[in-house]
Scaffold this motif. Structure first.
Motif, mmCIF file in Angstrom:
data_model
loop_
_atom_site.group_PDB
_atom_site.id
_atom_site.type_symbol
_atom_site.label_atom_id
_atom_site.label_comp_id
_atom_site.label_asym_id
_atom_site.label_seq_id
_atom_site.Cartn_x
_atom_site.Cartn_y
_atom_site.Cartn_z
ATOM 1 N N ALA A 1 0.829 -1.205 0.000
ATOM 2 C CA ALA A 1 0.000 0.000 0.000
ATOM 3 C C ALA A 1 0.868 1.261 0.000
ATOM 4 O O ALA A 1 0.569 2.226 -0.713
ATOM 5 C CB ALA A 1 -0.927 -0.005 1.211
ATOM 6 N N ALA A 2 1.934 1.241 0.767
ATOM 7 C CA ALA A 2 2.832 2.404 0.818
ATOM 8 C C ALA A 2 3.521 2.625 -0.528
ATOM 9 O O ALA A 2 3.647 3.767 -0.988
ATOM 10 C CB ALA A 2 3.870 2.220 1.925
ATOM 11 N N ARG A 3 3.962 1.543 -1.168
ATOM 12 C CA ARG A 3 4.588 1.673 -2.481
ATOM 13 C C ARG A 3 3.611 2.227 -3.507
ATOM 14 O O ARG A 3 3.967 3.076 -4.331
ATOM 15 C CB ARG A 3 5.113 0.322 -2.974
ATOM 16 N N GLY A 4 2.375 1.748 -3.473
ATOM 17 C CA GLY A 4 1.365 2.250 -4.405
ATOM 18 C C GLY A 4 1.088 3.724 -4.196
ATOM 19 O O GLY A 4 0.995 4.497 -5.163
ATOM 20 N N GLY A 5 0.969 4.129 -2.941
ATOM 21 C CA GLY A 5 0.747 5.546 -2.650
ATOM 22 C C GLY A 5 1.928 6.405 -3.054
ATOM 23 O O GLY A 5 1.760 7.491 -3.622
ATOM 24 N N ALA A 6 3.124 5.933 -2.775
ATOM 25 C CA ALA A 6 4.324 6.691 -3.148
ATOM 26 C C ALA A 6 4.471 6.777 -4.666
ATOM 27 O O ALA A 6 4.843 7.817 -5.200
ATOM 28 C CB ALA A 6 5.564 6.032 -2.536
ATOM 29 N N ARG A 7 4.143 5.692 -5.352
ATOM 30 C CA ARG A 7 4.220 5.692 -6.808
ATOM 31 C C ARG A 7 3.238 6.704 -7.395
ATOM 32 O O ARG A 7 3.574 7.463 -8.306
ATOM 33 C CB ARG A 7 3.910 4.288 -7.332
ATOM 34 N N TYR A 8 2.029 6.731 -6.857
ATOM 35 C CA TYR A 8 1.034 7.684 -7.348
ATOM 36 C C TYR A 8 1.459 9.120 -7.030
ATOM 37 O O TYR A 8 1.345 10.007 -7.873
ATOM 38 C CB TYR A 8 -0.334 7.390 -6.743
ATOM 39 N N ALA A 9 1.935 9.350 -5.810
ATOM 40 C CA ALA A 9 2.353 10.699 -5.420
ATOM 41 C C ALA A 9 3.528 11.182 -6.270
ATOM 42 O O ALA A 9 3.604 12.357 -6.630
ATOM 43 C CB ALA A 9 2.727 10.726 -3.937
ATOM 44 N N ALA A 10 4.429 10.287 -6.605
ATOM 45 C CA ALA A 10 5.583 10.670 -7.419
ATOM 46 C C ALA A 10 5.182 10.980 -8.861
ATOM 47 O O ALA A 10 5.796 11.832 -9.512
ATOM 48 C CB ALA A 10 6.629 9.551 -7.403
ATOM 49 N N SER A 11 4.153 10.317 -9.357
ATOM 50 C CA SER A 11 3.759 10.548 -10.750
ATOM 51 C C SER A 11 2.698 11.632 -10.896
ATOM 52 O O SER A 11 2.437 12.084 -12.019
ATOM 53 C CB SER A 11 3.254 9.251 -11.375
ATOM 54 N N ALA A 12 2.088 12.069 -9.806
ATOM 55 C CA ALA A 12 1.018 13.071 -9.882
ATOM 56 C C ALA A 12 1.457 14.380 -10.542
ATOM 57 O O ALA A 12 0.723 14.902 -11.389
ATOM 58 C CB ALA A 12 0.439 13.330 -8.498
ATOM 59 N N PRO A 13 2.630 14.932 -10.215
ATOM 60 C CA PRO A 13 3.028 16.178 -10.889
ATOM 61 C C PRO A 13 3.155 16.026 -12.404
ATOM 62 O O PRO A 13 2.746 16.914 -13.152
ATOM 63 C CB PRO A 13 4.386 16.519 -10.264
#
Length: 101
Positions: A39-51
């Motif tokens: 779950a943490a990896r998925g959230g971090a991946r999304y947060a990193a790609s959001a910009p």
């Protein structure tokens, strides 16, 4: 994409609810940690790609979303495929969803 986020959030919530209620063996604790890391990896991946998602438009944005969904699906499939028990069954059920994984 939403299904993947919902699935990872559900697994993380289930793992945190199970942990305090009973004394877990080493394997169960390892599985709960793996689900939380997923779950943490998925959230971090999304947060990193959001910009990047907000900076581009049109077809490029769609390609970035598809790439993000594919990487997340591969991570979920790999993590749940290595587990046993309830989380493995959740992964098997999620594999039947056409719009998700």
């Amino acid at each position: 994409m939403r299904l993947i986020r919902l699935l990872t959030a559900t697994m993380a919530a289930a793992a945190t609810l199970v942990l305090p209620r009973r004394r877990l063996g080493r394997l169960r604790l390892d599985r709960a940690r793996a689900a939380l890391r997923l779950a943490a990896r998925g959230g971090a991946r999304y947060a990193a790609s959001a910009p990047r998602l907000f900076a581009v438009a049109g077809e490029q944005r769609q390609l970035l979303r598809e790439d993000l969904a594919l990487r997340t699906a591969e991570d979920v499939a790999g993590t749940l495929g290595a587990m046993k028990g309830v989380l493995m069954k959740v992964g098997q059920m999620a594999s039947y969803v056409d719009d998700g994984l």
